[in-house]
Design an enzyme around this catalytic site. Structure first.
Site, PDB file in Angstrom:
ATOM      1  N   PHE A   1       0.830  -1.249   0.025  1.00 45.77           N
ATOM      2  CA  PHE A   1      -0.399  -0.229  -0.289  1.00 45.77           C
ATOM      3  C   PHE A   1       0.498   1.089   0.347  1.00 45.77           C
ATOM      4  O   PHE A   1       1.827   1.061   1.152  1.00 45.77           O
ATOM      5  CB  PHE A   1      -1.158   0.203   1.271  1.00 45.77           C
ATOM      6  CG  PHE A   1      -1.687   1.477   1.262  1.00 45.77           C
ATOM      7  CD1 PHE A   1      -3.174   0.920   0.461  1.00 45.77           C
ATOM      8  CD2 PHE A   1      -1.508   2.223   1.936  1.00 45.77           C
ATOM      9  CE1 PHE A   1      -3.786   2.375   0.409  1.00 45.77           C
ATOM     10  CE2 PHE A   1      -2.661   2.978   2.383  1.00 45.77           C
ATOM     11  CZ  PHE A   1      -3.740   3.219   1.501  1.00 45.77           C
TER      12      PHE A   1
ATOM     13  N   ASP B   1       8.996   2.648   1.697  1.00 42.62           N
ATOM     14  CA  ASP B   1       7.938   3.438   2.239  1.00 42.62           C
ATOM     15  C   ASP B   1       7.720   2.909   3.704  1.00 42.62           C
ATOM     16  O   ASP B   1       7.286   1.931   4.054  1.00 42.62           O
ATOM     17  CB  ASP B   1       7.082   2.998   0.666  1.00 42.62           C
ATOM     18  CG  ASP B   1       5.559   3.638   1.958  1.00 42.62           C
ATOM     19  OD1 ASP B   1       5.281   4.502   2.735  1.00 42.62           O
ATOM     20  OD2 ASP B   1       4.625   3.509   1.151  1.00 42.62           O
TER      21      ASP B   1
ATOM     22  N   LYS C   1       2.621   9.815   8.518  1.00 35.23           N
ATOM     23  CA  LYS C   1       2.171   9.640   9.662  1.00 35.23           C
ATOM     24  C   LYS C   1       1.886   9.615  10.828  1.00 35.23           C
ATOM     25  O   LYS C   1       2.198  11.105  10.922  1.00 35.23           O
ATOM     26  CB  LYS C   1       1.655   8.020   9.783  1.00 35.23           C
ATOM     27  CG  LYS C   1       1.215   7.692   8.493  1.00 35.23           C
ATOM     28  CD  LYS C   1      -0.083   5.716   8.890  1.00 35.23           C
ATOM     29  CE  LYS C   1      -1.106   5.752   8.156  1.00 35.23           C
ATOM     30  NZ  LYS C   1      -0.494   4.454   6.721  1.00 35.23           N
TER      31      LYS C   1
HETATM   32  C1  LIG Z   1      -0.427   4.918   5.729  1.00 30.94           C
HETATM   33  C2  LIG Z   1       0.249   4.700   4.516  1.00 30.94           C
HETATM   34  C3  LIG Z   1       0.823   5.795   3.064  1.00 30.94           C
HETATM   35  C4  LIG Z   1      -0.400   6.612   2.309  1.00 30.94           C
HETATM   36  O1  LIG Z   1       0.234   7.776   3.471  1.00 30.94           O
HETATM   37  P1  LIG Z   1      -1.637   8.807   3.969  1.00 30.94           P
HETATM   38  O2  LIG Z   1      -1.018   9.851   4.392  1.00 30.94           O
HETATM   39  O3  LIG Z   1      -2.820   8.642   3.752  1.00 30.94           O
HETATM   40  O4  LIG Z   1      -1.567   9.952   2.099  1.00 30.94           O
HETATM   41  C5  LIG Z   1       1.136   5.115   2.331  1.00 30.94           C
HETATM   42  N1  LIG Z   1       1.989   3.676   1.945  1.00 30.94           N
HETATM   43  C6  LIG Z   1       2.261   3.307   4.098  1.00 30.94           C
HETATM   44  C7  LIG Z   1       2.485   2.053   3.552  1.00 30.94           C
HETATM   45  C8  LIG Z   1       1.089   3.922   4.407  1.00 30.94           C
HETATM   46  O5  LIG Z   1       0.567   2.690   5.933  1.00 30.94           O
END
Ligand SMILES: *Cc1c(COP(=O)(O)O)cnc(C)c1O
Length: 404
Positions: free
Chosen positions: A139, A224, A253
């Protein structure tokens, strides 16, 4: 029942139906506890979604925000600001990175990372080298580019056509990765622990191999760390735990502890491909977000905080194992630090959400990560007594689901 004017029913009336929020509406938080409109109290083991890493209304974060709010809110990126410079300096000092780009969210940080990877390859190797390799179940956000790179087809369904030149490989499969990364690959992107995909850690060998293959094919390795970053695994960033350094890292986050901010970190050499005018954001690096994020980093890097994550991990996991010994609801518990997933037993296939809903009824905020994993991502400084009390409540929730 609820006689509040701003109630859950109003959500269905006036908000786009892309979310399905729970039935209660929190109005106040302090530390690891939150209260709803009727003053019912909950222990927060969700942290938003791994966001409020220092709990709610941390006095030092409140001070950082209010002090900055009294000074300067916004001037745009036409001018540099002190909070952005200071936060960038700190991120550079604390990580492999030499350069920082600020965004407002994880998706935007990833959007910047993918654009940079394309642009870097285009500049140094030509337009043929544009392919992005990513993992199934990954994700990376909800923009069109990030849902395209993300490994969950349900998030792109109906939004096609999506950008071209993206392929997906099974996570933790070294052979598949060897076959997928070629001289046309501009980047391989991976979460050190897949978060939304089910709290699945990458194996050590997988990330090491990814580094090796990227080097061999002049592809950039992107981590990420939007969910795993800022202390979540007991290390400031998960790459430090693995000892594998990416070329680009994205963080969001927990970075703002609840205030929206994201960042892309990279090296001077790679950053050079985002020349003046090639990318940007109106709000990115806004003074309030940067002031709060710097304070978040200050607190998390203080003596004992990261060590405390490990202690809390052990406590939470040992509770979960004891609960499971009595109720046999879970197949296994996995994750690292305070990013913990309890995988439901086959008997409860697809029903992780039932455990989350029962937990809410018992006064615990938890999360799911896909249909089969109950996820916990509490504050990194949650008092151990709150973990104990939350697990007492969670056991009642588990018992309810198990009884049917
Ligand atoms: C939550 C998340 C995102 C997206 O972040 P947003 O602030 O919702 O755009 C991207 N990558 C990972 C691994 C995430 O957990």
């Amino acid at each position: 029942m609820s006689d509040h004017i701003l109630n859950r029913a109003l959500f269905d009336e006036v908000m786009v139906p892309n979310y399905a929020p729970g039935k209660v509406i929190p109005v106040r938080g302090q530390g690891s506890r939150v209260w709803d409109q009727d003053n019912n109290e909950y222990i927060d083991l969700a942290g938003g979604i791994a966001v409020t890493a220092l709990g709610h209304a941390h006095p030092e974060l409140v001070d950082a925000l209010t002090e900055q709010a009294k000074k300067l809110w916004h001037v745009s990126n036409v001018l540099a600001t002190e909070p952005a410079l200071s936060l960038a300096r700190k991120l550079v000092d604390l990580t492999f990175a030499e350069k920082v780009f600020f965004a407002n969210s994880g998706g935007e940080a990833n959007e910047a990372a993918f654009k940079l990877a394309r642009r870097y390859a285009w500049e140094h190797f030509g337009p043929e080298k544009h392919e992005i390799v990513s993992c199934l179940s990954s994700f990376h956000g909800r923009t069109l580019f990030t849902v395209s790179v993300g490994g969950q087809p349900k998030y792109r369904e109906g939004f096609e056509p999506v950008p071209a030149g993206i392929s997906h490989v099974p996570f933790n499969d070294i052979e598949a990765l060897e076959a997928a990364i070629t001289d046309k690959t501009c980047a391989f992107v991976v979460e050190p622990i897949q978060g939304e995909g089910g709290i699945t850690p990458a194996s050590q060998a997988y990330l090491e191999k990814a580094r090796e293959l990227c080097d061999k094919h002049n592809a950039l390795l992107i981590f990420d760390e939007v969910q795993t970053g800022v202390g979540r695994t007991g290390h400031l960033y998960a790459y430090m735990k693995y000892g594998v350094t990416p070329d680009i890292l994205t963080t969001a986050k927990a970075l703002g502890g609840g205030f929206p901010i994201g960042a892309m970190l990279t090296t001077t050499h790679i950053a050079a491909s985002l020349k003046v005018g090639t990318h940007g954001s109106t709000y990115g690096g806004n003074p309030m977000g940067c002031a709060v994020a710097e304070k978040v980093l200050d607190i998390i890097t203080r003596d004992g905080v990261l060590e405390g994550v490990e202690t809390r991990h052990e406590r939470l996991v040992s509770h979960l194992k004891q609960i499971n010994a009595r109720h046999a609801a879970f197949r296994l518990v996995r994750g690292a630090g305070l990013l913990i997933g309890a995988v439901v037993d086959e008997k409860y296939e697809g029903r992780a959400k039932d455990f989350m809903t029962a937990a809410l009824d018992e006064g615990v905020l938890a999360l799911v990560a896909g249909p089969n994993v109950v996820r916990f991502a509490p504050s990194l400084i949650i008092p151990e007594a709150d973990i104990d009390e939350a697990m007492t409540r969670f056991e009642r929730a588990v018992a309810r689901v198990v009884k049917g």
